[in-house]
Design an enzyme around this catalytic site. Structure first.
Site, short mmCIF file in Angstrom:
data_model
loop_
_atom_site.label_atom_id
_atom_site.label_comp_id
_atom_site.label_asym_id
_atom_site.label_seq_id
_atom_site.Cartn_x
_atom_site.Cartn_y
_atom_site.Cartn_z
N CYS A 67 0.83 -1.19 0.00
CA CYS A 67 0.00 0.00 0.00
C CYS A 67 0.88 1.26 0.00
CB CYS A 67 -0.98 -0.03 1.17
SG CYS A 67 -2.38 1.11 0.96
N HIS A 91 -3.56 -5.46 1.28
CA HIS A 91 -3.24 -5.85 2.65
C HIS A 91 -3.73 -7.28 2.89
CE1 HIS A 91 -2.13 -1.82 3.90
NE2 HIS A 91 -3.25 -1.33 3.41
#
Length: 474
Positions: free
Chosen positions: A309, A397
């Site tokens: 991310c 994630h």
């Protein structure tokens, strides 16, 4: 308690009116809640939902937090607003609690910080403010491993106003090491001085850890194997969703450390740039410490780097923030240039649960981000991101919790790092989490008076609890 009650057939839901954490999770309906409440819902065997954590504050700096209300982005709040600017947040929290209470037998409410933060009591809706709203009996839990637990417990009750004190039903001691018999005289004195009972003492279990909630859990997971694959995770000031690393910590031949300086990165086989709530600011922090040069040299030597991310965004060419999502509008900064992608922040947050495959294995994950990634070259696609040789970047994630993929990726990066004899473990991560939750349930059943706590939850606050003055005794 959620797991113990669920095993008894009680329909139980977790609740935290406001969580301040950069570790969050996406629910099946696309709502974002704190990671802790998501795990508590698993413990309760309930479907995670926004009402379980109606207000989530995600710190972007020491004075400003991004706000999520009922699972959706809701602007930001400054530190000076904490004392009186949270009326709308309180209304959302109370409505969510009332909704859960109407649908479940028991709602286990977790407070935040201390109920004796008297400077914030007037606007509190997380601790005694919530308790007063719902007439909820309160148990003060003290972490004895940090010391001062008797003073903290008695002092907590004594500092509260009488109407709040009448809701404090008793205490639980957590993380006790040693012989409980040595603690008993103190427990007896606490009960005598406060007029309230101690419901039990939970033991310290060094082998027990759950999905991390905040920076207090940034201790790494050390392997007992001397030749372990060493993974160094950059400890950004605004690190977020570092639960991504938990699955690596379950691998017997992987040594996970968190690195806040160049020395801690030296000698790593794999460097991980995790998520962050302040990508541009944390990239500046990385450069100010010279850690960017270590990461670049590591990659130039053909050794693996993984960005997740915000960490992935740093690996790209350019990061722009035209609308000031992270701070100043119009910010633009060069990335590390290790992957041919550009990032542009947008006020609209992406919240989703992607599925796919990589390295020949199915992968599941979750996305929580404002940054939009645009490929700028011929980099290979990798889990919503990009890959160039041993440099990996993903927006997903939780992908390392997919067991087959995690093992295949570890074999690949171990080979690139020169660990040709590396053998990944065989542990199923989801099963391991379940066993940890069951162990917590076992500990609660064995060491707490769960019958009394359940009666407290269903019957309410016992009458006649005394008021205390600061420094007073009975």
């Amino acid at each position: 308690m959620c797991r113990a009650l669920a095993r008894r057939g009680v329909r139980v839901a977790p609740f935290k009116a406001q969580n301040m954490s950069n570790n969050s999770m996406v629910c099946a309906d696309g709502a974002e809640i704190g990671r802790a409440q998501w795990v508590q819902a698993l413990a309760a065997r309930a479907e995670p939902e926004a009402a379980m954590n109606p207000v989530l504050l995600k710190p972007g700096s020491d004075r400003r937090s991004h706000v999520v209300v009922m699972g959706e982005p809701a602007g930001a709040i400054e530190s000076y607003e904490f004392a009186g600017g949270r009326v709308r947040l309180a209304e959302a929290a109370f409505a969510a609690y009332d909704d859960l209470r109407s649908r479940f037998d028991v709602v286990v409410c977790e407070g935040a910080g201390s109920p004796a933060e008297i400077n914030l009591r007037a606007s509190d809706y997380v601790n005694m403010g919530l308790a007063r709203h719902g007439g909820i009996p309160v148990v003060v839990v003290g972490d004895i491993d940090r010391g001062g637990v008797f003073a903290a417990m008695h002092g907590t009750v004594a500092l509260l106003e009488p109407a709040d004190q009448r809701l404090i039903a008793g205490f639980v001691i957590n993380k006790f090491r040693g012989d409980v018999g040595l603690l008993k005289p103190g427990l007896d004195m606490l009960e005598e001085l406060s007029g309230r009972r101690v419901f039990g003492v939970l033991p310290w279990r060094p082998d027990l850890w759950l999905d991390s909630e905040d920076a207090l859990d940034l201790e790494g997971r050390r392997s007992t194997h001397q030749a372990a694959l060493r993974v160094a995770v950059v400890r950004f000031p605004r690190i977020s969703n570092f639960t991504d690393i938990d699955a690596l910590g379950t691998e017997p031949d992987v040594d996970v450390v968190f690195a806040g300086n160049t020395r801690a990165l030296q000698g790593a086989d794999v460097i991980v740039l995790p998520g962050t709530r302040a990508t541009i600011a944390d990239l500046r922090w990385l450069r100010e410490r010279g850690m960017d040069e270590v990461v670049l040299a590591h990659a130039r030597a053909g050794r693996p780097v993984l960005g997740i991310c915000g960490g992935f965004q740093m690996l790209g060419r350019m990061i722009t923030d035209p609308d000031g999502v992270e701070g100043a509008a119009g910010a633009s900064v060069e990335g590390l240039g290790m992957l041919e992608v550009d990032t542009r922040f947008s006020p609209q947050k992406v919240l989703r649960l992607p599925e796919g495959s990589a390295l020949g294995h199915p992968v599941e994950g979750y996305e929580i981000h404002h940054g939009r990634i645009t490929p700028a070259g011929g980099a290979e696609e990798f889990l919503g991101g990009a890959r160039d040789g041993a440099v990996y970047g993903t927006m997903w994630h939780g992908s390392l919790e997919s067991d087959g993929f995690r093992r295949a990726w570890l074999r690949e990066v171990a080979s690139a790092a020169g660990h040709e004899d590396f053998t990944p473990g065989t542990e199923d991560f989801a099963d391991l989490r379940e066993r940890r939750l069951d162990l917590l349930g076992d500990l609660v059943e064995e060491h707490l008076d769960l019958d009394a706590l359940l009666e407290l939850a269903t019957e309410g606050v016992p009458p006649g609890l005394p008021s205390l003055e600061p420094g007073a005794s009975r």
